[in-house]
Design a protein around this motif. Structure first.
Motif, PDB file in Angstrom:
ATOM      1  N   ALA A  78      34.155  39.426  47.797  1.00 17.38           N
ATOM      2  CA  ALA A  78      35.047  39.204  46.660  1.00 17.38           C
ATOM      3  C   ALA A  78      34.263  39.186  45.362  1.00 17.38           C
ATOM      4  CB  ALA A  78      35.793  37.876  46.837  1.00 17.38           C
ATOM      5  N   THR A  79      33.048  38.585  45.394  1.00 16.03           N
ATOM      6  CA  THR A  79      32.214  38.566  44.189  1.00 16.03           C
ATOM      7  C   THR A  79      31.881  39.967  43.737  1.00 16.03           C
ATOM      8  OG1 THR A  79      31.247  36.491  44.963  1.00 16.03           O
ATOM      9  CG2 THR A  79      30.060  37.662  43.231  1.00 16.03           C
ATOM     10  N   ASP A  80      31.534  40.843  44.698  1.00 20.59           N
ATOM     11  CA  ASP A  80      31.226  42.229  44.347  1.00 20.59           C
ATOM     12  C   ASP A  80      32.451  42.937  43.797  1.00 20.59           C
ATOM     13  OD1 ASP A  80      28.645  41.979  45.034  1.00 20.59           O
ATOM     14  OD2 ASP A  80      28.791  42.972  46.977  1.00 20.59           O
ATOM     15  N   ILE A  81      33.622  42.669  44.386  1.00 19.86           N
ATOM     16  CA  ILE A  81      34.851  43.319  43.926  1.00 19.86           C
ATOM     17  C   ILE A  81      35.172  42.905  42.498  1.00 19.86           C
ATOM     18  CG2 ILE A  81      37.346  43.439  44.304  1.00 19.86           C
ATOM     19  CD1 ILE A  81      36.744  43.156  47.317  1.00 19.86           C
ATOM     20  N   VAL A  82      35.055  41.625  42.221  1.00 20.63           N
ATOM     21  CA  VAL A  82      35.305  41.136  40.857  1.00 20.63           C
ATOM     22  C   VAL A  82      34.324  41.772  39.882  1.00 20.63           C
ATOM     23  CG1 VAL A  82      35.236  39.091  39.380  1.00 20.63           C
ATOM     24  CG2 VAL A  82      36.339  38.967  41.617  1.00 20.63           C
ATOM     25  N   ALA A  83      33.074  41.908  40.306  1.00 26.49           N
ATOM     26  CA  ALA A  83      32.051  42.454  39.422  1.00 26.49           C
ATOM     27  C   ALA A  83      32.302  43.910  39.077  1.00 26.49           C
ATOM     28  CB  ALA A  83      30.664  42.304  40.071  1.00 26.49           C
ATOM     29  N   THR A  84      32.907  44.655  40.015  1.00 26.79           N
ATOM     30  CA  THR A  84      33.116  46.088  39.780  1.00 26.79           C
ATOM     31  C   THR A  84      34.479  46.391  39.157  1.00 26.79           C
ATOM     32  OG1 THR A  84      33.942  46.324  42.052  1.00 26.79           O
ATOM     33  CG2 THR A  84      31.586  46.710  41.691  1.00 26.79           C
ATOM     34  N   ALA A  85      35.335  45.374  39.018  1.00 22.10           N
ATOM     35  CA  ALA A  85      36.684  45.613  38.501  1.00 22.10           C
ATOM     36  C   ALA A  85      36.668  45.881  37.001  1.00 22.10           C
ATOM     37  CB  ALA A  85      37.575  44.408  38.802  1.00 22.10           C
ATOM     38  N   THR A  86      37.538  46.754  36.552  1.00 22.02           N
ATOM     39  CA  THR A  86      37.726  46.979  35.115  1.00 22.02           C
ATOM     40  C   THR A  86      38.594  45.854  34.557  1.00 22.02           C
ATOM     41  OG1 THR A  86      39.725  48.293  35.452  1.00 22.02           O
ATOM     42  CG2 THR A  86      37.594  49.462  35.515  1.00 22.02           C
ATOM     43  N   PRO A 139      46.797  41.798  41.158  1.00 20.24           N
ATOM     44  CA  PRO A 139      46.711  41.441  42.580  1.00 20.24           C
ATOM     45  C   PRO A 139      46.640  42.654  43.502  1.00 20.24           C
ATOM     46  CG  PRO A 139      48.351  40.081  41.489  1.00 20.24           C
ATOM     47  CD  PRO A 139      47.948  41.129  40.496  1.00 20.24           C
ATOM     48  N   GLN A 140      47.318  43.744  43.109  1.00 15.04           N
ATOM     49  CA  GLN A 140      47.327  44.922  43.970  1.00 15.04           C
ATOM     50  C   GLN A 140      45.940  45.562  44.090  1.00 15.04           C
ATOM     51  OE1 GLN A 140      49.656  46.041  45.963  1.00 15.04           O
ATOM     52  NE2 GLN A 140      50.988  44.325  45.330  1.00 15.04           N
ATOM     53  N   PHE A 141      45.140  45.392  43.057  1.00 11.78           N
ATOM     54  CA  PHE A 141      43.775  45.932  43.112  1.00 11.78           C
ATOM     55  C   PHE A 141      43.001  45.288  44.269  1.00 11.78           C
ATOM     56  CE2 PHE A 141      39.317  45.069  41.867  1.00 11.78           C
ATOM     57  CZ  PHE A 141      38.815  46.356  41.976  1.00 11.78           C
ATOM     58  N   TYR A 142      43.118  43.969  44.402  1.00  7.66           N
ATOM     59  CA  TYR A 142      42.402  43.264  45.464  1.00  7.66           C
ATOM     60  C   TYR A 142      43.004  43.567  46.828  1.00  7.66           C
ATOM     61  CZ  TYR A 142      40.477  40.788  41.482  1.00  7.66           C
ATOM     62  OH  TYR A 142      39.858  40.489  40.299  1.00  7.66           O
TER      63      TYR A 142
END
Length: 853
Positions: free
Chosen positions: A519-527, A534-537
């Motif tokens: 989740a940390t990596d996903i947050v870091a790469t999100a625009t 929510p749909q992005f996650y």
């Protein structure tokens, strides 16, 4: 007329005074002039410098109250002092003044000193050298007083200081002998008696005679004129009584320290209170009285500098009375005082680590043990004990992290769509709240950044930006806004990483929810647009069966390893049982089922769960009758660790094959054993042996790939750490493919190599036998041969022992005429360095096409 007469009169008197005060004349005026001048000029300034130096030593010295205090507050360093150098300039000044007094005012006439201040000068000289830790020169000064001034009123002080110096030089037995003689022969009183007996006590302490030291400290405590010394001596007495196990006597000594109250340094009084509390019997004593005393000490404003010790002792009180939550609170309070006592900080961290360890919260325990290590001296015994305990936690922290991360991912995979949306809406709201708080904090810092203040003189200044930083400094670490931004960016990109080596490795990712570090990596790469959607996650949740299966397998393997660790290392059988049972309920791979059931059987035995033991045993024997586990349970007397089918025996046999260069067989059997013993502690050994054999047979690329696999897969095992070392330090060295230019030097070895393709074993052995016979006929050279594997189809017969390239190139000319007919196979010559390269990189064809001359 009167004025003109006055000037010659003054000049004449001055001349008479100088002539009359010669150091060579034993006159009343001379003696008194030099005595008074020495005492009130050089010696006065010298003693002032000495006292200033002693004060600075006392300020810089920190007592270690975890051990018996030394009698004298002086830290001895191991640094070597060269002639003309000094540790402390004030002591150098004191020594300089003493030397000046001796040189300019000594009246040594007919072998006798006529200036009564010279013994004082030599005493100052010795003291200055003593405190400057130049003990041998100091000893010379004190001995000179005893030799030249036997009738001096400072003779007893000189004797005491000489023995102080002997003690510093580790001549404790000599010091004891001389001090006992002094106390017997002289009727010492007051401070001299206190100094002599206290130094005798120190010598006894150094020779482990604590009872004798206590007796001498009693005399010193009664005789000294200094309450500072009296408080210290009494406190040391209490410590010694504690060492001997006499708690009542120790408490009486500590009471005497407490009675001194403000007459002695407050640290002694506080430490005496705390030492008495340590001696308290929690089973028979008045617990409330102890708590009231600790509370009074805590609330007394005068005790603020000692709150670190008071909080720690209060934590000990709550821990001894089984109030764990309050104990943890006070240990943390002690840490928040930013104590200068490193051992106290280490004890706080260690105890907190032990509490979390006992509660099976191993990740937190590991963090506290890490902090403990930073406050202990490297490679000391306490350091090694904590390091061993911390290393044992490495595996459990690693696998708990994997289990927690993958469990959270799998929970998200199983959630219905509506619950997923609700979950991530909540997650996004939390992100927004945190972002708004960070933005407000950054804006507040920005507003305060350039805030100007007006000083008393009406001039504007910018706020202080950092320790030692000028107002106009622009270094970015002095700007709190920049620092805060940098921290946030780091967390966004890398996550919460511990401060340690190799922090960028994927295995070092922090664990969080949802999906832990993922989740940390996903947050870091999100625009910016994706960050609060929510749909992005939801779109990033794994959906491919293959990917989900891989996550499940990693989780199951982590459960298995945790079960083994809890069972074997920590003896936490209930925790181990839970992990194995969870594993068996999670549809594990076939290879993990039987080992898990067998380990559960052993755990049931250890826990005394008889019915469960019977069920587990029968299940293994009935459902897996042909396995080694069933054989062990059916006939335990017929199976031992040295059984030829045991993993250890199979590994030993396989290693023998490796030494015999049967690399293909080693690789094949290693793979078989890795699958058979999956989950066993010996599997990484087979992997490492397989990697080494692959490197020998297939070259650098195969070896590098296999080592990388081991370093990642078994990162927390000894074999994994060895692989990491090889990857970091060995592979870069042997990666070089370029051939070395041949230099005809005595230091360079050469080999003659005969190549055989798809040759049978009998052919190779026959050729080698014949070659050895031929080599034995050659004079002046001691040559040997060996059979080396090059690749699966090629083997070399290699001649070793040639140190000259020209001789190697004309190798056949060394043969006798009849021997030349026996050895007709083609060969090539290669230096040892290049032979190593072709064996590592399997690039023989490249070598044969390169000119190395």
């Amino acid at each position: 007329m009167k004025a003109s007469f006055k000037v010659p009169s003054v000049i004449a008197c001055s001349i008479l005074l100088v002539v009359g005060c010669s150091r060579k004349k034993d006159k009343f005026i001379s003696r008194n002039f030099h005595a008074v001048t020495a005492e009130f000029n050089a010696l006065y300034n010298g003693y002032n410098a000495l006292e200033q130096g002693r004060a600075s030593l006392n300020e810089s010295y920190t007592d270690n109250y975890w051990e018996v205090l030394p009698i004298e507050r002086l830290e001895v360093f191991d640094d070597v002092i060269l002639p003309g150098q000094s540790k402390n300039e004030t002591f150098a000044t004191a020594e300089e003044k003493a030397v000046k007094a001796i040189q300019k005012h000594s009246m040594n006439i007919d072998g006798k000193e006529k200036n009564p201040q010279m013994d004082e000068a030599y005493l100052l000289l010795g003291k200055a050298r003593y405190f400057d830790q130049r003990f041998v020169p100091a000893l010379e000064a004190f001995n000179y007083i005893l030799y030249k001034y036997p009738a001096s009123d400072k003779i007893n002080q000189a004797r005491i200081w000489r023995e102080k110096t002997n003690i510093r030089l580790d001549n404790d037995e000599l010091a004891i002998k001389n001090l006992k003689r002094l106390l017997t022969q002289e009727e010492l009183e007051g401070q001299d008696l206190a100094d002599a007996t206290s130094m005798l006590a120190q010598a006894y302490l150094n020779t482990k005679a604590a009872d004798s030291a206590i007796t001498q400290l009693e005399v010193a405590s009664n005789a000294t004129k200094s309450n500072d010394e009296r408080g210290r001596y009494r406190f040391i007495q209490g410590q010694l009584y504690n060492e001997l196990g006499y708690k009542d006597s120790a408490n009486m000594a500590f009471d005497k320290v407490i009675e001194l109250n403000r007459k002695t340094p407050r640290i002694y009084m506080i430490s005496a209170h705390l030492e008495k509390i340590k001696n308290f019997d929690y089973e028979t004593g008045d617990n409330m009285a102890v708590l009231e005393l600790l509370t009074d000490l805590e609330e007394n404003r005068e005790n603020r500098p000692f709150l670190d010790k008071i909080y720690f002792q209060k934590g000990q009180y709550y821990q001894n009375t089984n109030v764990e939550a309050l104990a943890v609170e006070y240990y943390n309070k002690s840490l928040r005082t930013n104590s200068r006592d490193r051992l106290l900080r280490a004890k706080n961290y260690e105890i907190l680590g032990d509490i979390y360890f006992d509660n099976s919260i191993y990740r937190e325990a590991g963090n506290y043990y890490d902090s403990t290590l930073t406050n202990l001296e490297m490679n000391s015994k306490p350091y090694r004990l904590i390091k061993r305990k911390r290393d044992n936690l490495e595996d459990v922290i690693y696998y708990e992290g994997i289990a927690k991360t993958n469990d959270s991912i799998l929970r998200l995979v199983r959630l219905p769509e509506a619950e997923r949306v609700a979950y991530f809406k909540s997650f996004v709201e939390d992100l927004k709240t945190k972002a708004e708080a960070e933005q407000e904090k950054a804006e507040a810092l920005e507003r305060n950044k350039g805030l100007a203040t007006v000083n008393a003189g009406g001039r504007q200044t910018t706020p202080f930006q950092g320790v030692g930083a000028p107002a106009e400094a622009s270094f970015y670490f002095y700007n709190p806004t920049t620092v805060a931004y940098g921290k946030n960016e780091f967390v966004k990109i890398w996550g919460n990483r511990p401060l340690e080596d190799n922090w960028r490795w994927s295995s070092k990712l922090a664990i969080g929810n949802p999906g832990g570090a993922a989740a940390t990596d996903i947050v870091a790469t999100a625009t910016e647009e994706q960050l609060y959607d929510p749909q992005f996650y939801i779109s990033r949740i794994p959906s491919e069966p293959k990917e989900i299966d891989s996550i499940s397998k990693d989780r199951n393997y982590a459960y298995y390893q945790l079960g083994l660790i809890y069972k074997e290392k920590f003896k936490e059988y209930e925790l181990a049982k839970d992990k194995f049972q969870e594993l068996l309920q999670s549809n594990p791979e076939e290879r993990l089922i039987l080992p898990s059931k067998y380990n559960l059987y052993k755990i049931y035995e250890l826990l005394g769960e008889t019915s469960e033991v019977t069920i587990a045993k029968n299940e293994i024997i009935n459902n897996y009758p042909d396995t080694r586990y069933a054989l062990i349970l059916s006939n335990p007397d017929m199976v031992s660790d040295e059984d030829e089918n045991s993993p250890e025996s199979l590994y030993q046999a396989l290693y023998v094959q490796y030494e015999n260069q049967e690399y293909a067989e080693v690789i094949s059997k290693s793979e078989e054993y890795i699958n058979r013993f999956e989950g066993d502690a010996i599997v990484p050994k087979f992997e490492l042996l397989k990697a080494t054999a692959s490197g020998r047979l297939y070259g650098f690329d195969a070896y590098s790939k296999a080592i990388n696999f081991i370093s990642v897969t078994y990162a927390n095992k000894p074999e994994g750490k060895e692989a990491q070392y090889i990857e970091t330090n060995v592979l870069p060295v042997i990666a070089k493919k370029e051939f070395v230019k041949d230099i005809d030097s005595i230091r360079q070895q050469f080999k003659v190599v005969y190549t055989f393709k798809d040759a049978k074993r009998e052919q190779l052995e026959g050729f080698k036998t014949e070659l050895d016979t031929v080599l034995s006929h050659i004079k002046y050279y001691k040559l040997q041969s060996s059979v080396d594997v090059y690749d699966p189809n090629t083997k070399f017969v290699v001649v070793h022992g040639l140190t000259n390239k020209q001789v190697a190139n004309t190798f056949e000319q060394l043969f006798a005429k009849e021997d030349k007919k026996k050895i007709k196979e083609p060969h090539f010559v290669i230096s040892s360095a290049n032979y190593q390269i072709i064996q590592i990189h399997k690039n023989l064809n490249d070598f044969l096409n390169v000119d190395t001359n």
